[in-house]
Scaffold this motif. Structure first.
Motif, PDB file in Angstrom:
ATOM      1  N   MET A  98       0.815  -1.220   0.000  1.00 16.26           N
ATOM      2  CA  MET A  98       0.000   0.000   0.000  1.00 16.26           C
ATOM      3  C   MET A  98       0.844   1.263   0.000  1.00 16.26           C
ATOM      4  SD  MET A  98      -3.138  -0.825   2.592  1.00 16.26           S
ATOM      5  CE  MET A  98      -4.014   0.720   2.390  1.00 16.26           C
ATOM      6  N   ILE A  99       1.931   1.247   0.768  1.00 15.11           N
ATOM      7  CA  ILE A  99       2.696   2.496   0.906  1.00 15.11           C
ATOM      8  C   ILE A  99       3.904   2.526  -0.012  1.00 15.11           C
ATOM      9  CG2 ILE A  99       1.895   2.774   3.276  1.00 15.11           C
ATOM     10  CD1 ILE A  99       4.581   1.971   4.308  1.00 15.11           C
ATOM     11  N   GLY A 100       4.067   1.469  -0.817  1.00 14.47           N
ATOM     12  CA  GLY A 100       5.121   1.485  -1.823  1.00 14.47           C
ATOM     13  C   GLY A 100       6.503   1.324  -1.252  1.00 14.47           C
ATOM     14  N   THR A 101       6.653   0.389  -0.313  1.00 18.29           N
ATOM     15  CA  THR A 101       7.983   0.116   0.222  1.00 18.29           C
ATOM     16  C   THR A 101       8.143  -1.395   0.338  1.00 18.29           C
ATOM     17  OG1 THR A 101       9.556   0.719   1.954  1.00 18.29           O
ATOM     18  CG2 THR A 101       7.330   0.185   2.664  1.00 18.29           C
ATOM     19  N   SER A 102       9.314  -1.827   0.817  1.00 22.66           N
ATOM     20  CA  SER A 102       9.551  -3.273   0.923  1.00 22.66           C
ATOM     21  C   SER A 102       8.960  -3.808   2.225  1.00 22.66           C
ATOM     22  CB  SER A 102      11.048  -3.564   0.892  1.00 22.66           C
ATOM     23  OG  SER A 102      11.651  -3.054   2.065  1.00 22.66           O
ATOM     24  N   ARG A 103       8.662  -5.109   2.216  1.00 21.39           N
ATOM     25  CA  ARG A 103       8.177  -5.733   3.436  1.00 21.39           C
ATOM     26  C   ARG A 103       9.232  -5.642   4.533  1.00 21.39           C
ATOM     27  NH1 ARG A 103       7.346 -10.297   6.380  1.00 21.39           N
ATOM     28  NH2 ARG A 103       5.177 -10.769   6.887  1.00 21.39           N
ATOM     29  N   ARG A 104      10.484  -5.763   4.122  1.00 17.37           N
ATOM     30  CA  ARG A 104      11.587  -5.694   5.085  1.00 17.37           C
ATOM     31  C   ARG A 104      11.562  -4.352   5.838  1.00 17.37           C
ATOM     32  NH1 ARG A 104      16.684  -8.069   5.515  1.00 17.37           N
ATOM     33  NH2 ARG A 104      18.343  -6.682   6.227  1.00 17.37           N
ATOM     34  N   THR A 105      11.315  -3.288   5.101  1.00 16.17           N
ATOM     35  CA  THR A 105      11.248  -1.956   5.744  1.00 16.17           C
ATOM     36  C   THR A 105      10.088  -1.897   6.729  1.00 16.17           C
ATOM     37  OG1 THR A 105      12.198  -0.928   3.787  1.00 16.17           O
ATOM     38  CG2 THR A 105      10.970   0.514   5.270  1.00 16.17           C
ATOM     39  N   VAL A 106       8.955  -2.460   6.318  1.00 15.50           N
ATOM     40  CA  VAL A 106       7.796  -2.451   7.222  1.00 15.50           C
ATOM     41  C   VAL A 106       8.105  -3.265   8.481  1.00 15.50           C
ATOM     42  CG1 VAL A 106       5.390  -3.181   7.476  1.00 15.50           C
ATOM     43  CG2 VAL A 106       6.136  -2.055   5.373  1.00 15.50           C
ATOM     44  N   VAL A 107       8.760  -4.403   8.308  1.00 15.12           N
ATOM     45  CA  VAL A 107       9.114  -5.239   9.461  1.00 15.12           C
ATOM     46  C   VAL A 107       9.989  -4.447  10.443  1.00 15.12           C
ATOM     47  CG1 VAL A 107      10.459  -7.266  10.173  1.00 15.12           C
ATOM     48  CG2 VAL A 107       8.849  -7.432   8.253  1.00 15.12           C
ATOM     49  N   LYS A 108      10.919  -3.688   9.905  1.00 19.28           N
ATOM     50  CA  LYS A 108      11.797  -2.867  10.777  1.00 19.28           C
ATOM     51  C   LYS A 108      10.978  -1.823  11.537  1.00 19.28           C
ATOM     52  CE  LYS A 108      16.122  -3.222   8.208  1.00 19.28           C
ATOM     53  NZ  LYS A 108      17.085  -2.512   7.344  1.00 19.28           N
ATOM     54  N   HIS A 109      10.053  -1.187  10.825  1.00 25.62           N
ATOM     55  CA  HIS A 109       9.204  -0.192  11.501  1.00 25.62           C
ATOM     56  C   HIS A 109       8.378  -0.862  12.606  1.00 25.62           C
ATOM     57  CE1 HIS A 109       9.892   3.522   9.343  1.00 25.62           C
ATOM     58  NE2 HIS A 109       9.781   2.906   8.180  1.00 25.62           N
ATOM     59  N   VAL A 110       7.839  -2.025  12.310  1.00 29.03           N
ATOM     60  CA  VAL A 110       7.003  -2.718  13.303  1.00 29.03           C
ATOM     61  C   VAL A 110       7.819  -3.050  14.549  1.00 29.03           C
ATOM     62  CG1 VAL A 110       5.803  -4.906  13.744  1.00 29.03           C
ATOM     63  CG2 VAL A 110       5.308  -3.600  11.664  1.00 29.03           C
ATOM     64  N   ALA A 111       9.050  -3.512  14.334  1.00 30.08           N
ATOM     65  CA  ALA A 111       9.914  -3.843  15.486  1.00 30.08           C
ATOM     66  C   ALA A 111      10.188  -2.591  16.319  1.00 30.08           C
ATOM     67  CB  ALA A 111      11.207  -4.468  14.982  1.00 30.08           C
ATOM     68  N   ARG A 112      10.439  -1.494  15.644  1.00 35.61           N
ATOM     69  CA  ARG A 112      10.722  -0.252  16.377  1.00 35.61           C
ATOM     70  C   ARG A 112       9.489   0.224  17.148  1.00 35.61           C
ATOM     71  NH1 ARG A 112      11.133   5.525  15.316  1.00 35.61           N
ATOM     72  NH2 ARG A 112      12.535   6.312  16.956  1.00 35.61           N
ATOM     73  N   ILE A 113       8.327   0.102  16.524  1.00 33.50           N
ATOM     74  CA  ILE A 113       7.093   0.530  17.196  1.00 33.50           C
ATOM     75  C   ILE A 113       6.865  -0.320  18.459  1.00 33.50           C
ATOM     76  CG2 ILE A 113       4.578   0.575  16.948  1.00 33.50           C
ATOM     77  CD1 ILE A 113       5.155   1.197  13.892  1.00 33.50           C
ATOM     78  N   ARG A 114       7.111  -1.611  18.348  1.00 34.29           N
ATOM     79  CA  ARG A 114       6.947  -2.483  19.531  1.00 34.29           C
ATOM     80  C   ARG A 114       7.914  -2.063  20.631  1.00 34.29           C
ATOM     81  NH1 ARG A 114       5.714  -7.351  15.882  1.00 34.29           N
ATOM     82  NH2 ARG A 114       3.540  -7.763  16.421  1.00 34.29           N
ATOM     83  N   ARG A 115       9.130  -1.763  20.221  1.00 29.87           N
ATOM     84  CA  ARG A 115      10.145  -1.368  21.221  1.00 29.87           C
ATOM     85  C   ARG A 115       9.745  -0.050  21.887  1.00 29.87           C
ATOM     86  NH1 ARG A 115      14.076  -1.428  17.961  1.00 29.87           N
ATOM     87  NH2 ARG A 115      14.475   0.814  17.747  1.00 29.87           N
TER      88      ARG A 115
END
Lengths: 153, 244
Positions: A130-147
């Motif tokens: 949806m936002i035009g980026t890689s899944r890997r980038t989204v995974v990194k954002h998700v990890a940071r948000i959890r932290r």
């Protein structure tokens, strides 16, 4: 699509979405109305609901980030209270105050991932598309948000 | 499969492709919490606030200037100019444009014969100011169309005296008014210059498309307009009748 049709067909879903993010109907109505005004003014009426979800996400995040209006937002919601469908990060339900503090610490893309994944429940691969980026980038954002959520709670 | 709020909204709207719809239904049959969410959506009958300018209760509010996201992947914006139009259609359009004879239409008349709209062609700043609507229907293009059906898409072609000119456009239909085209800067005037964007009228009421040029655009001549645009300098309108 005819602007009136675009509005009547999609506004209810966007109002529910913004209400989930902001915790109150009045702010949701403000944002959704202005979004459609801007779309119509710019002739962008051939848009689908996923696109509108993203556009509404940006504006809800901006409303949360707007420090001048934050007091009003928290007061309307009832600071610290949980609303009917509160965002959650894993098993942790988030208050509006917590959402605001979290969004303050995220960049624009991080905020978008937070809203689409944790508030709207869209899986990481779809968020990436949806936002035009890689899944890997989204995974990194998700990890940071959890932290961040752990640090802030 | 994770079923998001967006999936549920699209499921209720009948907007999901068959495979995804089946997966949502499978998840719904196994998850009471998901069913409760769906029921909440379906039971939400709160009215949506009217949007001024679309329901005839005042002008459309101003643009906020806030950015809109660029389209990616699933969330798409589909302006007409980006739609694939076959080579044959392009050739047909080019031929139609080359051969088009722009008729001078009578201004729109009300039932009692009162002048409602300016003509689609007039003289302005010593040159021709005229409007033409080109219709695309099922891959076929007709220049200077006068009728519409659901599913038709129209581009607006403006003829105006040479120079870079401010412009603005509105569509009027059944007491409603909207801005159908993205005004993103002046237009380089000439013969049958295509204005950016496209629009797709629907409904049973006739549609009137008006374009203001120069000072008329800069002073917002179309903003307060309902039915008294006749003889406004720098405004031309064209009419589309429903059907056929």
């Amino acid at each position: 699509m005819d602007p009136q049709q675009l509005y009547t067909r999609n506004a209810p879903a966007l109002l529910r979405k913004c209400e989930r993010m902001l915790g109150n109907r009045a702010d949701a109505e403000d944002i959704v109305q202005q979004l459609f005004v801007d779309l119509i003014r710019r002739g962008r009426t051939d848009v689908d609901l996923p696109y509108l979800y993203r556009a509404a996400t940006h504006r809800c995040l901006n409303r949360i980030r707007d420090r001048r209006r934050r007091r009003e937002l928290l007061d309307r919601h009832g600071e610290g209270l949980l609303w009917r469908e509160p965002p959650r990060i894993d098993d942790r339900l988030l208050s509006m105050e917590m959402v605001a503090r979290l969004v303050d610490r995220l960049d624009e893309r991080g905020g978008e991932v937070f809203a689409l994944h944790f508030v709207d429940g869209i899986d990481q691969g779809e968020v990436a598309a949806m936002i035009g980026t890689s899944r890997r980038t989204v995974v990194k954002h998700v990890a940071r948000i959890r932290r961040l959520a752990r640090e802030l709670s | 499969m994770t079923v998001s709020w967006l999936d549920l909204e699209r499921y209720v709207a009948g907007d999901l492709e068959p495979e995804r719809r089946r997966r949502v239904e499978t998840a719904l049959s196994a998850d009471p919490a998901l069913r409760a969410r769906l029921a909440g959506i379906e039971a939400d009958d709160r009215p949506i606030p009217p949007l001024p300018g679309l329901v005839g209760d005042g002008p459309l509010p101003p643009d906020s200037g806030a950015p809109l996201p660029e389209p990616h992947g699933e969330g798409t914006v589909i302006p007409l100019r980006r739609r694939p139009v076959g080579v044959a259609v392009s050739v047909l359009l080019a031929a139609a444009v080359a051969l088009a004879v722009i008729p001078l239409r009578e201004p729109g008349l009300s039932n009692d014969g009162r002048l409602l709209w300016p003509a689609s062609s007039t003289t302005w700043k010593g040159g021709e100011l005229s409007l033409r609507l080109d219709r695309e229907r099922q891959g076929r293009v007709r220049a200077d169309a006068a009728r519409f059906q659901d599913g038709d898409r129209f581009v607006v072609r403006l003829t105006c005296p040479a120079g870079r000119r401010s412009w603005d456009a509105r569509v009027f239909q059944g007491g409603r008014r909207y801005a159908p085209l993205p005004v993103d800067g002046p237009v380089d005037c000439g013969n049958a210059v295509r204005l950016p964007g496209a629009f797709a009228p629907t409904g049973a009421d006739a549609v009137t498309v008006c374009v203001a040029v120069g000072a008329a655009a800069e002073t917002g001549a179309l903003d307060g307009a309902r039915e008294e645009l006749a003889d406004v300098d720098g405004v031309v309108c064209a009419r589309l009748e429903p059907g056929g």
